[in-house]
Motif scaffolding. Structure first.
Motif, PDB file in Angstrom:
ATOM      1  N   LYS A 247       0.851  -1.193   0.000  1.00 21.66           N
ATOM      2  CA  LYS A 247       0.000   0.000   0.000  1.00 21.66           C
ATOM      3  C   LYS A 247       0.888   1.244   0.000  1.00 21.66           C
ATOM      4  O   LYS A 247       0.654   2.191  -0.744  1.00 21.66           O
ATOM      5  CB  LYS A 247      -0.879  -0.001   1.244  1.00 21.66           C
TER       6      LYS A 247
ATOM      7  N   ARG B  45     -12.707   9.143   6.719  1.00 23.84           N
ATOM      8  CA  ARG B  45     -12.800   8.890   8.163  1.00 23.84           C
ATOM      9  C   ARG B  45     -13.580  10.021   8.850  1.00 23.84           C
ATOM     10  O   ARG B  45     -14.399   9.786   9.736  1.00 23.84           O
ATOM     11  CB  ARG B  45     -11.386   8.785   8.747  1.00 23.84           C
TER      12      ARG B  45
ATOM     13  N   SER C  71      -8.084   8.583  14.087  1.00 19.44           N
ATOM     14  CA  SER C  71      -7.993   7.123  13.911  1.00 19.44           C
ATOM     15  C   SER C  71      -9.118   6.413  14.662  1.00 19.44           C
ATOM     16  O   SER C  71      -9.509   5.313  14.309  1.00 19.44           O
ATOM     17  CB  SER C  71      -6.621   6.601  14.347  1.00 19.44           C
TER      18      SER C  71
ATOM     19  N   ASP D  81      -3.799   5.309  11.228  1.00 15.24           N
ATOM     20  CA  ASP D  81      -3.273   4.601  12.392  1.00 15.24           C
ATOM     21  C   ASP D  81      -1.738   4.588  12.370  1.00 15.24           C
ATOM     22  O   ASP D  81      -1.077   4.809  13.392  1.00 15.24           O
ATOM     23  CB  ASP D  81      -3.830   3.166  12.366  1.00 15.24           C
TER      24      ASP D  81
ATOM     25  N   ASP E  12      -8.470   9.008   2.514  1.00 12.88           N
ATOM     26  CA  ASP E  12      -8.585   8.222   3.751  1.00 12.88           C
ATOM     27  C   ASP E  12      -8.977   9.122   4.921  1.00 12.88           C
ATOM     28  O   ASP E  12      -9.804   8.764   5.755  1.00 12.88           O
ATOM     29  CB  ASP E  12      -7.260   7.516   4.087  1.00 12.88           C
ATOM     30  N   TYR E  13      -8.347  10.315   4.971  1.00 14.56           N
ATOM     31  CA  TYR E  13      -8.670  11.263   6.046  1.00 14.56           C
ATOM     32  C   TYR E  13     -10.111  11.751   5.890  1.00 14.56           C
ATOM     33  O   TYR E  13     -10.884  11.773   6.844  1.00 14.56           O
ATOM     34  CB  TYR E  13      -7.730  12.477   5.995  1.00 14.56           C
TER      35      TYR E  13
ATOM     36  N   THR F 268      -3.622  -4.109   3.922  1.00 17.74           N
ATOM     37  CA  THR F 268      -4.497  -4.252   5.097  1.00 17.74           C
ATOM     38  C   THR F 268      -4.273  -3.126   6.112  1.00 17.74           C
ATOM     39  O   THR F 268      -5.013  -3.000   7.077  1.00 17.74           O
ATOM     40  CB  THR F 268      -4.233  -5.595   5.820  1.00 17.74           C
ATOM     41  N   ARG F 269      -3.244  -2.326   5.922  1.00 12.90           N
ATOM     42  CA  ARG F 269      -2.875  -1.319   6.941  1.00 12.90           C
ATOM     43  C   ARG F 269      -3.706  -0.045   6.838  1.00 12.90           C
ATOM     44  O   ARG F 269      -4.082   0.376   5.746  1.00 12.90           O
ATOM     45  CB  ARG F 269      -1.393  -0.954   6.814  1.00 12.90           C
ATOM     46  N   ASP F 270      -3.915   0.556   8.008  1.00 12.32           N
ATOM     47  CA  ASP F 270      -4.685   1.794   8.082  1.00 12.32           C
ATOM     48  C   ASP F 270      -3.717   2.991   8.111  1.00 12.32           C
ATOM     49  O   ASP F 270      -2.888   3.105   9.014  1.00 12.32           O
ATOM     50  CB  ASP F 270      -5.527   1.765   9.361  1.00 12.32           C
TER      51      ASP F 270
END
Ligand code: SF4
Length: 313
Positions: free
Chosen positions: A167, A294, A245, A210, A290-291, A205-207
C-alpha cells in the motif's frame, strides 16, 4: 568493524584529532564487546598509536542521533539539541572543534583511499555516490539489512525483501517520507528519497491514519522538549491523529494538521521537530481520501447519535 576503526583513524589523522568516540545507542549494547575487541586488536598491531578511541553508550534516546544532542550525551549531559551556530567544526565536544560522521561514511574512507576517488565516483548517481545500507521491516517475507547502490529504485529493495500487495512504504524511519504504491520507481538517493536507511513496508491491510498516529506518538514521546514548536506540536498532532484514527475527527482537523506542520518545520530547533510532520503531510497529499472518508464517517456517527438522543427525549 575493522573498516570503521580504519576510517576513524584516517579521519582523525586528517583533522589532527587525538581522541575519537564511537557513540553506541543503548539498544545496541550487544555490539559493545565486538567493538572493544576490534579496537584492542588494532591497538595491539600499532595502528592506533596516536589515537584513543572511546566507545560511548547512550541510554536509548532517539534524539541523541541528532549531532548536537549526541554531543551532549557524550559529555554526560541531558540529551537535547543545542542552538547553532556555533557548529561542531568550530565548537563541538567540550567546546573543541569536532567532526561528527555516520558509521557508513567512515567505513567508505579506506576503500576510497585504496581504489581512488574516480572509482567511488563511478558508483551511484550524480549527487549520491557509493552504496547505502537499508534496514527493511514491516510487511515483507525477508526483513533484514540490505546494501544497494545509491540510486537503485525503491521497488528493487522491497522486491528483494519480499514485499507483496504494497500500500505504501515509509523511507527514513518514523519521520520519513511515505511513498504510495504507484511511486515505487522512485530512486533511493539524495535526488529521490533516502533518509536514515530505515524502510518500513505496509501492505493493503494497513490503516494509513493509524500508522501516522503511531509515528507521531513515538516522536512526541522522543521529543526532548527543549523547543515549543516540537514539544507542543508533536503532542497536539498525536492527539488529533488519535481522534481521527478512532473515528472522532472533525473537518477542521486537516487544516490544523497542515498549519501545525508548517509551524513545526519552520520553527523547530532540530531535525526531530523539523521532520516530524513529513509523514503527516505526505499522507495528506497521497491518501487525503482516507482522512476525508474517516471524518465523513465520524460526522455520520455523530449525526446518528444526536438523532437517537432526540428520539429518546
Ligand atoms: S525539535 Fe524537538 S527534539 Fe529537537 S530540540 Fe526541539 S523539542 Fe528537542
Amino acid at each position: 568493524p575493522f573498516s570503521l576503526i580504519e576510517g576513524l583513524a584516517i579521519a582523525s589523522y586528517a583533522i589532527g584529532a587525538e581522541k575519537a568516540f564511537i557513540y553506541l545507542r543503548g539498544e545496541y549494547h550487544f555490539l559493545f564487546n565486538l567493538l572493544e575487541s576490534v579496537i584492542k586488536q588494532a591497538k595491539d598491531k600499532g595502528f592506533l598509536d596516536n589515537l584513543e578511541i572511546q566507545i560511548c553508550e547512550g541510554a536509548g534516546s532517539y534524539v541523541c542521533g541528532e549531532e548536537s544532542a549526541l554531543m551532549n550525551s557524550i559529555e554526560g549531559r541531558r540529551g537535547e539539541a543545542r542552538y547553532r551556530p556555533p557548529f561542531p567544526p568550530s565548537k563541538g565536544l567540550w567546546g573543541k572543534p569536532t567532526i561528527i560522521n555516520n558509521v557508513e561514511t567512515l567505513m567508505n574512507i579506506p576503500k576510497i583511499i585504496l581504489e581512488g576517488a574516480r572509482w567511488f565516483n563511478a558508483i551511484g548517481t550524480q549527487k549520491s555516490k557509493g552504496t547505502k545500507v537499508f534496514s527493511v521491516s514491516g510487511d515483507v517475507e525477508r526483513p533484514g539489512v540490505y546494501e544497494l547502490v545509491m540510486g537503485s529504485p525503491l521497488k528493487e529493495l522491497i522486491d528483494i525483501a519480499g514485499a507483496r500487495e504494497v500500500k505504501m512504504v515509509q523511507v527514513g524511519g518514523a519521520s520519513g517520507h511515505i511513498i504510495p504504491k504507484n511511486m515505487m520507481d522512485i530512486l533511493l538517493c539524495y535526488e529521490g528519497v533516502l533518509g536514515s536507511g530505515a524502510v518500513t513496508v505496509f501492505d493493503e491491510t494497513r490503516d494509513v491514519i493509524d500508522i501516522v498516529h503511531k509515528d507521531i506518538a513515538f516522536l512526541a514521546e522522543e521529543s526532548c522538549g527543549k523547543c515549543t514548536p516540537c514539544r507542543e506540536g508533536t503532542h497536539i498532532m498525536a492527539e488529533i491523529l488519535e481522534r481521527l484514527s478512532q473515528g472522532e475527527g472533525f473537518r477542521e482537523d486537516i487544516a490544523a494538521l497542515e498549519d501545525l506542520s508548517k509551524a513545526m518545520m519552520a520553527a523547530s530547533l532540530c531535525g526531530l521537530g523539523q521532520t516530524a510532520p513529513v509523514p503527516v503531510l505526505d499522507t495528506l497529499k497521497y491518501f487525503r481520501n482516507d482522512y476525508e472518508l474517516r471524518i465523513h464517517q465520524s460526522e455520520i456517527l455523530r449525526a446518528l447519535k444526536a438523532q437517537r438522543l432526540d428520539i429518546s427525549n
